[in-house]
Design a protein around this motif. Structure first.
Motif, mmCIF file in Angstrom:
data_model
loop_
_atom_site.group_PDB
_atom_site.id
_atom_site.type_symbol
_atom_site.label_atom_id
_atom_site.label_comp_id
_atom_site.label_asym_id
_atom_site.label_seq_id
_atom_site.Cartn_x
_atom_site.Cartn_y
_atom_site.Cartn_z
ATOM 1 N N LEU A 185 2.282 -5.698 9.250
ATOM 2 C CA LEU A 185 2.390 -4.704 9.663
ATOM 3 C C LEU A 185 2.513 -3.553 8.961
ATOM 4 O O LEU A 185 2.932 -1.761 9.183
ATOM 5 N N GLY A 186 2.176 -3.991 7.098
ATOM 6 C CA GLY A 186 1.941 -2.662 5.828
ATOM 7 C C GLY A 186 3.334 -2.700 5.426
ATOM 8 O O GLY A 186 3.245 -0.683 5.316
ATOM 9 N N LEU A 187 4.305 -2.696 5.954
ATOM 10 C CA LEU A 187 5.843 -2.272 6.027
ATOM 11 C C LEU A 187 6.458 -2.883 4.024
ATOM 12 O O LEU A 187 7.208 -2.452 3.229
ATOM 13 N N LEU A 188 5.429 -3.129 3.803
ATOM 14 C CA LEU A 188 5.545 -3.632 2.377
ATOM 15 C C LEU A 188 4.937 -2.565 1.246
ATOM 16 O O LEU A 188 3.968 -1.682 1.810
ATOM 17 N N PRO A 189 5.467 -2.690 0.686
ATOM 18 C CA PRO A 189 4.843 -1.624 -0.545
ATOM 19 C C PRO A 189 3.214 -2.290 -1.378
ATOM 20 O O PRO A 189 3.043 -3.579 -1.066
ATOM 21 N N ALA A 190 1.779 -1.206 -0.831
ATOM 22 C CA ALA A 190 0.635 -1.795 -0.817
ATOM 23 C C ALA A 190 0.759 -2.759 -2.073
ATOM 24 O O ALA A 190 0.095 -4.095 -1.264
ATOM 25 N N GLU A 191 1.031 -3.114 -3.181
ATOM 26 C CA GLU A 191 0.768 -3.747 -3.835
ATOM 27 C C GLU A 191 1.550 -4.612 -3.739
ATOM 28 O O GLU A 191 1.477 -6.228 -4.586
ATOM 29 N N ALA A 192 2.537 -5.219 -3.255
ATOM 30 C CA ALA A 192 3.549 -5.586 -3.426
ATOM 31 C C ALA A 192 2.938 -7.744 -3.424
ATOM 32 O O ALA A 192 3.679 -8.483 -4.041
ATOM 33 N N LEU A 193 1.538 -7.644 -2.268
ATOM 34 C CA LEU A 193 1.667 -8.897 -2.042
ATOM 35 C C LEU A 193 0.051 -8.926 -1.554
ATOM 36 O O LEU A 193 -0.952 -9.329 -0.650
ATOM 37 N N SER A 194 -0.675 -8.174 -3.245
ATOM 38 C CA SER A 194 -2.563 -8.072 -3.247
ATOM 39 C C SER A 194 -2.727 -9.404 -3.775
ATOM 40 O O SER A 194 -1.912 -10.709 -3.726
ATOM 41 N N TYR A 195 -3.864 -9.674 -3.549
ATOM 42 C CA TYR A 195 -4.578 -11.038 -3.830
ATOM 43 C C TYR A 195 -3.765 -11.443 -5.198
ATOM 44 O O TYR A 195 -3.477 -12.572 -5.345
ATOM 45 N N GLN A 196 -3.849 -10.642 -6.222
ATOM 46 C CA GLN A 196 -3.200 -11.339 -7.481
ATOM 47 C C GLN A 196 -2.426 -11.882 -7.757
ATOM 48 O O GLN A 196 -2.164 -12.759 -8.558
ATOM 49 N N ARG A 197 -1.493 -10.950 -6.748
ATOM 50 C CA ARG A 197 0.237 -11.638 -6.946
ATOM 51 C C ARG A 197 0.373 -12.189 -6.153
ATOM 52 O O ARG A 197 0.745 -13.413 -6.891
ATOM 53 N N ALA A 198 -0.418 -12.195 -5.024
ATOM 54 C CA ALA A 198 0.173 -13.788 -4.567
ATOM 55 C C ALA A 198 -0.894 -15.004 -4.679
ATOM 56 O O ALA A 198 -0.162 -16.120 -5.157
#
Lengths: 131, 145
Positions: free
Chosen positions: B64-77
């Protein structure tokens, strides 16, 4: 249970559980694993997409946002909470806890488990709430 | 409560397993049942304690896009999943709940009298095992690459 015990029961019909509210609730609880399996399969697809690369991951996030998938995962969220509610009340019955000889009240054990759910959610909020 | 009483009545009773046991005379002792009930319980705890948060954040808030933009970016995830905590995550959120689900589905099919329990048991636990191996395999492959 002796070997002849099965002979005391009539064979069950497929719809025996529709005849009583308690059995219907039991079957609803059994069915909570259906949306759970759906979510787990989605999550597994997400694992694979992470292995494939950034584009694939973005595609997976978009897939998770499609209306039907989102609706089923909302159902899975509700199912997990319903499962938790039915599961937590079993704990004090299966394993009553005693502290210094006094039995811990059932509702405290149940509340403790909900606190666990909340703690996990807070951990996720701490990890994901900021970029 | 004895182990027998924990089990559903007639689960292994000859009369209920006619297709697999035409004579209906033998009564096999099920030595593997404690393993399935143990995995069921462990998976039940994970389903109740971990899954609500995981579904909320990964299955609802992220798309839903309710997390900060980079919260689960590809790098982080990928950095999180392809790590030792990632292995534990896969075990607690995928493998154990899968065995919990397999157990419930097996018993649910028995309750509505679909198929034979001997076959259902193999299909359900087999599928749970295969998908578990896939999940752990993906995480390990990610750690090695």
């Amino acid at each position: 249970m002796d070997k002849s015990s099965s002979q005391r029961f009539d064979p069950l019909t497929r719809t025996w559980w529709l005849k009583h509210r308690f059995f219907k609730l039991y079957m609803v609880r059994e069915a909570t694993v259906l949306p759970l399996v759906f979510f787990i399969l989605c999550l597994l697809a997400g694992f694979v997409s992470l292995l494939q690369g950034a584009d694939s991951w973005q595609g997976w996030v978009a897939f998770m946002g499609s209306p039907i998938v989102l609706a089923l995962n909302l159902l899975a969220l509700a199912a997990s909470l319903f499962h938790a509610a039915t599961f937590f009340v079993l704990f004090p019955r299966v394993m009553p806890l005693r502290i210094a000889g006094h039995r811990l009240p059932d509702n405290m054990i149940v509340a403790g488990q909900w606190a666990g759910v909340l703690a996990v959610a807070l951990l996720f909020f701490w990890l994901l709430g900021r970029a | 409560m004895s182990k027998q009483a924990m089990n559903k009545p007639a689960m292994n009773k000859p009369a209920m397993n006619k297709p697999d046991n035409p004579q209906g005379t033998t009564h096999k002792q099920a030595f593997d049942e404690p393993l399935w009930w143990g995995l069921f319980s462990a998976g039940g705890v994970c389903f109740a304690v971990f899954l609500p948060a995981v579904i909320l954040f990964v299955g609802v808030l992220l798309p839903l896009g309710l997390l900060p933009a980079e919260a689960l970016s590809y790098q982080r995830a990928s950095a999180w999943l392809f790590s030792v905590p990632g292995v534990l995550f896969a075990g607690a959120v995928v493998c154990l709940p899968l065995f919990h689900a397999a157990h419930r589905l097996r018993h649910g099919l028995f309750d509505i009298r679909v198929g034979s329990d001997t076959v259902n048991k193999k299909v359900m636990y087999g599928a749970a095992a295969l998908l578990s191996v896939l999940a752990l395999g993906v995480v390990l492959a990610g750690m090695l690459s």
